[in-house]
Enzyme design. Structure first.
Site, PDB file in Angstrom:
ATOM      1  N   ALA A  85       0.843  -1.211   0.000  1.00  0.00           N
ATOM      2  CA  ALA A  85       0.000   0.000   0.000  1.00  0.00           C
ATOM      3  C   ALA A  85       0.878   1.261   0.000  1.00  0.00           C
ATOM      4  CB  ALA A  85      -0.895   0.015   1.237  1.00  0.00           C
ATOM      5  N   GLY A 132       2.161   2.048  -5.319  1.00  0.00           N
ATOM      6  CA  GLY A 132       3.095   2.602  -6.308  1.00  0.00           C
ATOM      7  C   GLY A 132       3.893   1.506  -7.017  1.00  0.00           C
ATOM      8  N   LYS A 133       4.523   0.629  -6.215  1.00  0.00           N
ATOM      9  CA  LYS A 133       5.353  -0.424  -6.835  1.00  0.00           C
ATOM     10  C   LYS A 133       4.456  -1.459  -7.518  1.00  0.00           C
ATOM     11  CE  LYS A 133       9.068   1.220  -4.547  1.00  0.00           C
ATOM     12  NZ  LYS A 133       8.326   2.245  -3.811  1.00  0.00           N
ATOM     13  N   GLU A 136      -0.749  -6.108   1.709  1.00  0.00           N
ATOM     14  CA  GLU A 136      -0.571  -5.043   2.705  1.00  0.00           C
ATOM     15  C   GLU A 136      -1.079  -5.571   4.037  1.00  0.00           C
ATOM     16  OE1 GLU A 136       0.853  -2.016   3.086  1.00  0.00           O
ATOM     17  OE2 GLU A 136       0.040  -2.107   5.106  1.00  0.00           O
ATOM     18  N   ARG A 189      -5.130   0.093   5.348  1.00  0.00           N
ATOM     19  CA  ARG A 189      -4.434   0.571   4.145  1.00  0.00           C
ATOM     20  C   ARG A 189      -4.729  -0.292   2.916  1.00  0.00           C
ATOM     21  NH1 ARG A 189      -0.140   4.075   4.557  1.00  0.00           N
ATOM     22  NH2 ARG A 189       1.206   2.895   3.175  1.00  0.00           N
ATOM     23  N   ASP A 212      -0.146 -11.131   7.119  1.00  0.00           N
ATOM     24  CA  ASP A 212       1.095 -10.839   7.826  1.00  0.00           C
ATOM     25  C   ASP A 212       2.246 -11.503   7.052  1.00  0.00           C
ATOM     26  OD1 ASP A 212       1.919  -9.985  10.846  1.00  0.00           O
ATOM     27  OD2 ASP A 212       3.232 -11.549  10.028  1.00  0.00           O
ATOM     28  N   ASP A 245       9.412  -3.463  -0.065  1.00  0.00           N
ATOM     29  CA  ASP A 245       9.610  -2.014   0.034  1.00  0.00           C
ATOM     30  C   ASP A 245       9.273  -1.698   1.493  1.00  0.00           C
ATOM     31  OD1 ASP A 245       9.999   0.606  -0.828  1.00  0.00           O
ATOM     32  OD2 ASP A 245       7.900   0.896  -1.346  1.00  0.00           O
ATOM     33  N   CYS A 248      13.064   4.094   1.998  1.00  0.00           N
ATOM     34  CA  CYS A 248      13.260   5.522   1.720  1.00  0.00           C
ATOM     35  C   CYS A 248      14.004   6.127   2.915  1.00  0.00           C
ATOM     36  CB  CYS A 248      11.951   6.232   1.415  1.00  0.00           C
ATOM     37  SG  CYS A 248      10.713   6.041   2.688  1.00  0.00           S
TER      38      CYS A 248
HETATM   39  N1  SAM Z   1       5.379  -0.151  -1.726  1.00  0.00           N
HETATM   40  C1  SAM Z   1       4.476   0.951  -1.427  1.00  0.00           C
HETATM   41  C2  SAM Z   1       4.368   1.834  -2.649  1.00  0.00           C
HETATM   42  O1  SAM Z   1       5.264   1.813  -3.496  1.00  0.00           O
HETATM   43  O2  SAM Z   1       3.327   2.512  -2.781  1.00  0.00           O
HETATM   44  C3  SAM Z   1       4.943   1.732  -0.213  1.00  0.00           C
HETATM   45  C4  SAM Z   1       5.186   0.858   0.971  1.00  0.00           C
HETATM   46  S1  SAM Z   1       5.609   1.691   2.449  1.00  0.00           S
HETATM   47  C5  SAM Z   1       7.246   2.150   2.190  1.00  0.00           C
HETATM   48  C6  SAM Z   1       5.732   0.359   3.565  1.00  0.00           C
HETATM   49  C7  SAM Z   1       4.466  -0.423   3.786  1.00  0.00           C
HETATM   50  O3  SAM Z   1       4.750  -1.460   4.738  1.00  0.00           O
HETATM   51  C8  SAM Z   1       3.319   0.379   4.350  1.00  0.00           C
HETATM   52  O4  SAM Z   1       2.180   0.236   3.546  1.00  0.00           O
HETATM   53  C9  SAM Z   1       3.072  -0.244   5.745  1.00  0.00           C
HETATM   54  O5  SAM Z   1       1.722  -0.274   6.078  1.00  0.00           O
HETATM   55  C10 SAM Z   1       3.624  -1.639   5.574  1.00  0.00           C
HETATM   56  N2  SAM Z   1       4.048  -2.244   6.857  1.00  0.00           N
HETATM   57  C11 SAM Z   1       4.104  -1.680   8.084  1.00  0.00           C
HETATM   58  N3  SAM Z   1       4.521  -2.577   8.997  1.00  0.00           N
HETATM   59  C12 SAM Z   1       4.708  -3.735   8.354  1.00  0.00           C
HETATM   60  C13 SAM Z   1       5.116  -5.030   8.754  1.00  0.00           C
HETATM   61  N4  SAM Z   1       5.411  -5.308  10.018  1.00  0.00           N
HETATM   62  N5  SAM Z   1       5.197  -5.993   7.820  1.00  0.00           N
HETATM   63  C14 SAM Z   1       4.919  -5.728   6.532  1.00  0.00           C
HETATM   64  N6  SAM Z   1       4.539  -4.505   6.081  1.00  0.00           N
HETATM   65  C15 SAM Z   1       4.434  -3.531   6.985  1.00  0.00           C
END
Ligand code: SAM
Length: 458
Positions: free
Chosen positions: A111, A114-115, A133, A138, A160, A177, A230
């Site tokens: 979420a 984008g990717k 996600e 989200r 998960d 990501d 990032c």
């Molecule tokens: N890849 C997305 C894009 O390009 O639009 C952006 C991803 S963002 C950098 C990281 C994502 O990891 C978020 O959507 C967040 O909700 C999710 N996230 C948070 N904690 C996490 C966890 N423990 N395991 C996996 N994903 C997690």
């Protein structure tokens, strides 16, 4: 602007290509970059003359940030507003994969999409993307962005990372990501500087290791892992690369980057794993890190067939599906409950297998329902790339398109009653039903524009 954390700046001086004065000056600039990536399945030429992103043929920079919310083509999924550095994923994919082959791809932290939208643009029709996600709130934005993109070779899940361990050796490609401390976005969101701490970086680093350890069993032998953040912190980047080489026995892979792109190749301390750093004073983009690896060995993928959770349509039901739905082989329709979906036939079996292991939130394109003798089209179908030119349709001007997107009443007519696709510049926005004395707007209420855009409705 808040001062950049001194401990972060000090740690970066060790890296090649890091120039503290220029880096600080880039953060002090008030000008913000806006870039977008075009949908190859919904081509428009509005941006052809803008500056191109060097590492992505579909990426463009805009001279200023327009009001995307009032552009019907944004709602039609003709482009995705994406930070330029992230678009580097395309280079990594193209340098390591034959994208014409059928691949199973997982975007683990997907979420808002984008990717994932980039991945569905590049993989073949017989390749399957699982866009996952973990955070429930989200997932809807991810599903919405994938619906706008319009492709059927995607399943969106809400699982998960540890749930993927039950799919040993299943994926050819896994993109992680990862959630991170976010220092790469300090220029865009200076308010985040105050929230940064070394402690948060260390917590993120530990979480990144956990996420990777959880998901890596699902990567095939010789499969490709693409890892990105990032963040500028080495604890979340090069140190994770070392950890992957050491604990997961992965092999680092390089990606050719011409010098004029300004992307810095770095090496991790222990295993000399290659990574690619994006600094805002060197590239036209925000701070970003990407690295990729192959896996030497993996458990063999042997997923048992799951219970049958889908039903093929009966002959009578199929006869009620309108001819304007392109149903060329290998695409097929199937039902889950009352809802009818469209997918590549090979993916229907995969969906059944995966549904025993993951929480599925979106499967291919939802096309509609049969109610009595009528076919009620679903919103996803209007946005999909699987409708033929024969679909009854009405072209809207910009004011009408925005009225539709605000879910207001429309004053439009058509020679016949019934469902019509409403289009803007040739691209579907949704459905209306023309009745003898009124028009019903079928835009799902959660998709409507809530913002006050009266000034654009003239
Ligand atoms: N890849 C997305 C894009 O390009 O639009 C952006 C991803 S963002 C950098 C990281 C994502 O990891 C978020 O959507 C967040 O909700 C999710 N996230 C948070 N904690 C996490 C966890 N423990 N395991 C996996 N994903 C997690």
């Amino acid at each position: 602007m808040n001062q950049l954390p001194s401990s972060l700046l000090a740690s970066l001086t060790l890296f090649p290509g890091f120039e503290p004065e220029k880096f600080i000056a880039a953060h002090a600039e008030s000008e913000k970059l806006t870039s977008l990536r075009m949908n190859p399945f919904k081509p428009i030429d509005s941006y052809n003359n803008y500056e191109k992103v060097k590492w992505n043929p579909s990426g463009y920079y805009l001279p200023e940030r327009p009001s995307f919310i009032t552009d019907p083509l944004f709602h039609a999924g003709c482009y995705y507003v994406q930070e330029a550095s992230s678009m580097f994923l395309e280079q990594v994919l193209k340098s390591h994969l034959d994208l014409s082959k059928p691949l199973k791809v997982l975007d683990l932290c997907a979420a808002p999409g984008g990717k994932s939208t980039l991945l569905t643009s590049l993989i073949s029709d017989d390749s399957l993307l699982v866009a996952n996600e973990v955070i429930k709130t989200r997932v809807h934005v991810l599903a919405e962005n994938l619906s706008k993109w319009g492709r059927a070779n995607v399943i969106a899940t809400n699982s998960d990372p540890k749930h993927f361990a039950s799919l040993p050796g299943y994926f050819d490609v896994i993109v992680v990501d990862a959630p991170c401390s976010g220092s790469g976005l300090f220029r865009k969101q200076p308010e985040a500087i105050g929230e940064w701490s070394e402690e948060a970086v260390n917590k993120c680093s530990q979480r990144q290791e956990r996420i990777l350890a959880d998901v890596l069993p699902a990567l095939k032998e010789n499969g490709l892992l693409i890892y990105s953040t990032c963040s500028y912190s080495s604890e979340e980047n090069e140190a994770i690369c070392d950890w992957l080489c050491e604990h997961e026995a992965l092999t680092s892979q390089s990606c050719p980057v011409p010098e004029d792109w300004g992307i810095e190749e770095t090496l991790s301390i222990q295993h000399k794993a290659k990574g690619y750093r994006f600094y805002p004073h060197k590239v036209k983009g925000e701070g970003f890190f990407m690295a990729c690896f192959t896996k030497k060995a993996s458990a063999e993928y042997r997923l048992k067939p799951s219970k049958n959770t889908v039903t093929r349509l009966s002959k009578q039901e199929s006869a009620l599906i309108p001819a304007w739905l392109k149903l060329d082989k290998p695409y097929e329709l199937f039902k889950q409950g009352e809802n009818i979906y469209l997918m590549h036939s090979a993916h229907i079996d995969e969906l059944q297998r995966l549904s025993g292991h993951l929480y599925i939130k979106k499967s291919g394109v939802e096309v509609g329902q049969i109610k009595g003798k009528d076919f009620i089209p679903h919103h996803q179908l209007a946005l999909s790339t699987y409708l033929s030119a024969e679909v009854p349709s009405i072209s809207l001007d910009k004011t009408q398109a925005l009225q539709f997107l605000k879910k207001e009443d429309l004053k439009i007519t058509a020679p016949e009653n019934g469902f019509h696709l409403v289009k803007f510049q040739g691209y579907g926005l949704g459905w209306v039903k023309i009745l003898p004395n009124r028009v019903n707007n079928y835009l799902p209420k959660e998709w409507r524009i809530l913002k006050n855009i009266e000034e654009y409705l003239v």
